[in-house]
Design a protein around this motif. Structure first.
Motif, PDB file in Angstrom:
ATOM      1  N   ILE A 103       0.957  -1.202   0.050  1.00  0.00           N
ATOM      2  CA  ILE A 103      -0.032   0.026  -0.125  1.00  0.00           C
ATOM      3  C   ILE A 103       0.729   1.041  -0.159  1.00  0.00           C
ATOM      4  O   ILE A 103       0.641   2.183  -0.605  1.00  0.00           O
ATOM      5  CB  ILE A 103      -0.803   0.070   1.161  1.00  0.00           C
ATOM      6  CG1 ILE A 103      -1.847  -1.098   1.172  1.00  0.00           C
ATOM      7  CG2 ILE A 103      -1.709   1.408   1.553  1.00  0.00           C
ATOM      8  CD1 ILE A 103      -2.935  -1.374   2.186  1.00  0.00           C
ATOM      9  N   VAL A 104       2.051   1.073   0.811  1.00  0.00           N
ATOM     10  CA  VAL A 104       2.713   2.460   0.926  1.00  0.00           C
ATOM     11  C   VAL A 104       3.465   2.576  -0.372  1.00  0.00           C
ATOM     12  O   VAL A 104       3.441   3.630  -0.941  1.00  0.00           O
ATOM     13  CB  VAL A 104       3.856   2.133   2.122  1.00  0.00           C
ATOM     14  CG1 VAL A 104       4.865   3.317   1.783  1.00  0.00           C
ATOM     15  CG2 VAL A 104       3.070   2.069   3.345  1.00  0.00           C
ATOM     16  N   GLY A 107       0.934   3.870  -3.091  1.00  0.00           N
ATOM     17  CA  GLY A 107       0.442   5.141  -2.871  1.00  0.00           C
ATOM     18  C   GLY A 107       1.527   6.096  -3.318  1.00  0.00           C
ATOM     19  O   GLY A 107       1.398   7.373  -3.563  1.00  0.00           O
ATOM     20  N   LEU A 108       2.748   5.859  -3.204  1.00  0.00           N
ATOM     21  CA  LEU A 108       3.970   6.820  -3.444  1.00  0.00           C
ATOM     22  C   LEU A 108       4.235   6.919  -4.996  1.00  0.00           C
ATOM     23  O   LEU A 108       4.370   7.745  -5.661  1.00  0.00           O
ATOM     24  CB  LEU A 108       5.045   6.436  -2.648  1.00  0.00           C
ATOM     25  CG  LEU A 108       5.152   6.698  -1.210  1.00  0.00           C
ATOM     26  CD1 LEU A 108       6.452   6.084  -0.473  1.00  0.00           C
ATOM     27  CD2 LEU A 108       5.052   8.154  -1.000  1.00  0.00           C
ATOM     28  N   ALA A 119      -4.336   2.034  -3.463  1.00  0.00           N
ATOM     29  CA  ALA A 119      -3.894   2.180  -2.211  1.00  0.00           C
ATOM     30  C   ALA A 119      -4.957   3.073  -1.626  1.00  0.00           C
ATOM     31  O   ALA A 119      -5.684   2.741  -0.561  1.00  0.00           O
ATOM     32  CB  ALA A 119      -2.553   3.127  -1.863  1.00  0.00           C
ATOM     33  N   PRO A 191      -3.483  10.037  -2.945  1.00  0.00           N
ATOM     34  CA  PRO A 191      -2.710   8.865  -2.407  1.00  0.00           C
ATOM     35  C   PRO A 191      -1.576   9.343  -1.707  1.00  0.00           C
ATOM     36  O   PRO A 191      -1.027   8.672  -0.898  1.00  0.00           O
ATOM     37  CB  PRO A 191      -2.655   8.143  -3.602  1.00  0.00           C
ATOM     38  CG  PRO A 191      -2.723   9.312  -4.852  1.00  0.00           C
ATOM     39  CD  PRO A 191      -3.607   9.969  -4.374  1.00  0.00           C
ATOM     40  N   ARG A 192      -0.730  10.256  -2.176  1.00  0.00           N
ATOM     41  CA  ARG A 192       0.530  10.731  -1.459  1.00  0.00           C
ATOM     42  C   ARG A 192       0.289  10.847  -0.173  1.00  0.00           C
ATOM     43  O   ARG A 192       0.998  10.550   0.765  1.00  0.00           O
ATOM     44  CB  ARG A 192       1.071  11.538  -2.614  1.00  0.00           C
ATOM     45  CG  ARG A 192       1.453  11.522  -3.816  1.00  0.00           C
ATOM     46  CD  ARG A 192       2.251  10.164  -4.360  1.00  0.00           C
ATOM     47  NE  ARG A 192       2.476  10.320  -5.725  1.00  0.00           N
ATOM     48  CZ  ARG A 192       1.723   9.326  -6.372  1.00  0.00           C
ATOM     49  NH1 ARG A 192       0.734   8.823  -5.781  1.00  0.00           N
ATOM     50  NH2 ARG A 192       2.127   9.573  -7.915  1.00  0.00           N
ATOM     51  N   THR A 195      -0.720   8.232   1.931  1.00  0.00           N
ATOM     52  CA  THR A 195       0.543   7.088   2.243  1.00  0.00           C
ATOM     53  C   THR A 195       1.421   7.936   3.323  1.00  0.00           C
ATOM     54  O   THR A 195       1.927   7.178   4.337  1.00  0.00           O
ATOM     55  CB  THR A 195       1.426   7.091   1.123  1.00  0.00           C
ATOM     56  OG1 THR A 195       0.574   6.637  -0.101  1.00  0.00           O
ATOM     57  CG2 THR A 195       2.584   6.312   1.208  1.00  0.00           C
ATOM     58  N   TRP A 196       1.503   9.102   3.350  1.00  0.00           N
ATOM     59  CA  TRP A 196       2.420   9.681   4.416  1.00  0.00           C
ATOM     60  C   TRP A 196       1.787   9.531   5.714  1.00  0.00           C
ATOM     61  O   TRP A 196       2.272   9.760   6.830  1.00  0.00           O
ATOM     62  CB  TRP A 196       2.883  11.220   4.060  1.00  0.00           C
ATOM     63  CG  TRP A 196       3.811  11.366   2.939  1.00  0.00           C
ATOM     64  CD1 TRP A 196       3.851  11.834   1.857  1.00  0.00           C
ATOM     65  CD2 TRP A 196       5.333  10.777   3.109  1.00  0.00           C
ATOM     66  NE1 TRP A 196       5.017  11.571   1.054  1.00  0.00           N
ATOM     67  CE2 TRP A 196       5.914  10.900   1.926  1.00  0.00           C
ATOM     68  CE3 TRP A 196       5.720   9.910   4.255  1.00  0.00           C
ATOM     69  CZ2 TRP A 196       7.144  10.513   1.487  1.00  0.00           C
ATOM     70  CZ3 TRP A 196       7.249   9.562   3.884  1.00  0.00           C
ATOM     71  CH2 TRP A 196       7.848   9.929   2.621  1.00  0.00           C
TER      72      TRP A 196
END
Length: 459
Positions: A103-104, A107-108, A119, A191-192, A195-196
């Protein structure tokens, strides 16, 4: 019942409805259901009164046609089956850790468009809308899937003593903070950013688990683990004390004391109830009018949303404690309001579960094809993912889920009252304040479900 005993619960219930009508929904999910809810073919006032009347009638029916022996027979029924849970958990935790890293990464480095990024779809459609529903409909499998707990149990920990004075309050703050973040940021669109946020949550969670140990951290402070554990109390499948799985009637486990029998446990239950309501109201036109009016008076939007979140939660919590005090008076018991509040708090969980299902089932079904498409090729998913257009009648299922959640809540409160109070009349009278609150909360929930969709302003 004396006249004073009637006035007090009515005042508490009126305050609860006022709170429901002046606080809100998360940006991540507002309108997911309303897009498929359709129009009502009956006047709204008649629809709301009918829903409230159904809940009130269910209380009267349960009071007149059930007795202590019948309730004990229903809640005492269970079947236990042996299951290799430890072996299964070892495998599922490895897979969940791999899924977290996936997922991470997606997402990135995946597509930036919301409906194409796996993600975003996995977190909101697959996990929050779909998987969480299985926790209260089937059973709590999160202990076997929790990737953060898996990592914490694989490495040495400091096992420092968890501060008892903190109790479960960090999980209450964490749950409210997540909802606040949904409201003030495009967490469901970017998504970014998502993710963070996941990375930040991972750092905080693993640090706490490594310092205090997995049992203390995930048992007290982690909001996700606690949310799943509380929702799991609604489900028919429970973890048996001697190992294996236990099948019980839905909601039967709610007549047991809370896993955390204290004010912090009650506060978390009310937080679950509140955020499900807050996650529905911000998407309504009424909230849009209120928000625009407040901003027009000089209240910044970044202040308005968290203020409404905290004020509404304080109101919900305060009204519940007031209802507990009124219950002591109507039941004429020596029990203190704190004891009554702790004993009846689990009966609120079916309400939250019913509203969650009503609010997110449409979202989960509508976007399931997009989720499958994104997972088939996470880095290069289809340009125009397909979605399912739900029929107009689907909205009535949402109404049914809300009503079923409230009916189960009335039953659980009724069964708990028989366990707490020795006399039949005393047990029935103890429920008056809670039933009035439930009836008006039903009407508020139905109003939110049936309201037309509107984009949350200023966020």
């Amino acid at each position: 019942m004396r006249q004073s005993h009637v006035r007090l619960p009515v005042r508490a219930a009126f305050a609860l409805v006022a709170g429901t009508l002046f606080a809100g929904t998360a940006l991540a999910h507002g309108g997911g259901l309303r897009a498929a809810s359709g129009d009502l073919s009956v006047p709204t006032w008649l629809f709301l009164l009918t829903g409230g009347g159904v809940v009130g009638a269910s209380f009267l029916l349960a009071s007149f046609v059930t007795d202590r022996a019948f309730i004990r027979a229903v809640h005492g029924w269970r079947r236990v089956a042996d299951a290799p849970l430890d072996a299964a958990m070892a495998l599922t935790r490895v897979l969940s850790v791999a899924a977290l890293f996936g997922i991470v990464a997606i997402g990135l480095f995946g597509p930036e468009r919301m409906f194409r990024n796996a993600a975003i779809l996995l977190v909101w459609v697959g996990w929050w809308a779909g998987y969480v529903a299985t926790i209260y409909l089937v059973g709590n499998s999160w202990p076997a899937l929790n990737p953060w707990r898996a990592v914490a149990e694989w490495v040495p920990t400091l096992d420092r003593e968890y501060p008892e004075r903190l109790g479960a309050w960090p999980s209450v703050v964490g749950l409210l903070a997540v909802v606040w973040l949904e409201v003030v940021s495009p967490l469901a669109d970017d998504p970014r950013l998502l993710t963070w946020v996941i990375v930040g949550y991972s750092v905080v969670t693993l640090t706490g688990a490594l310092v205090f140990g997995p049992d203390a951290w995930f048992g007290k402070a982690d909001p996700v683990a606690r949310l799943c554990r509380y929702y799991g109390q609604v489900a028919p499948i429970q973890r048996a004390e001697g190992g294996g799985l236990e099948l019980r009637p839905p909601g039967a486990a709610l007549t047991d004391p809370l896993p955390d029998d204290g004010r912090d446990g009650v506060a978390f239950v009310v937080a679950i109830l509140w955020v499900t309501t807050y996650d529905g109201f911000v998407g309504t036109p009424l909230w849009g009018d209120i928000a625009r009016g407040a901003v027009g008076l000089g209240v910044p939007a970044v202040v308005l949303y968290p203020t409404a979140l905290l004020a509404g939660y304080a109101l919900f919590l305060g009204v519940y404690w007031l209802a507990s005090g009124f219950s002591r008076r109507t039941a004429e018991t020596y029990l203190k309001p704190d004891a009554i509040a702790r004993r009846f708090a689990p009966s609120l969980l079916p309400i939250a579960a019913g509203y969650h299902l009503a609010h997110f089932l449409g979202l989960s079904l509508s976007l399931s094809p997009a989720l499958v498409s994104a997972l088939s090729n996470p880095l290069q998913p289809p340009i125009n993912p397909s979605v399912i257009v739900l029929p107009d009648w689907f909205g009535m299922l949402a109404v049914a889920f809300v009503l079923l959640g409230h009916l189960l809540a009335v039953w659980v409160a009724h069964a708990s009252a028989y366990e707490v109070f020795p006399g039949r009349l005393q047990a029935i009278q103890s429920q008056y304040p809670f039933v009035v609150v439930m009836v008006l909360y039903t009407m508020s929930s139905l109003w939110i479900v049936s309201a037309p969709s509107a984009a949350p302003p200023f966020v």
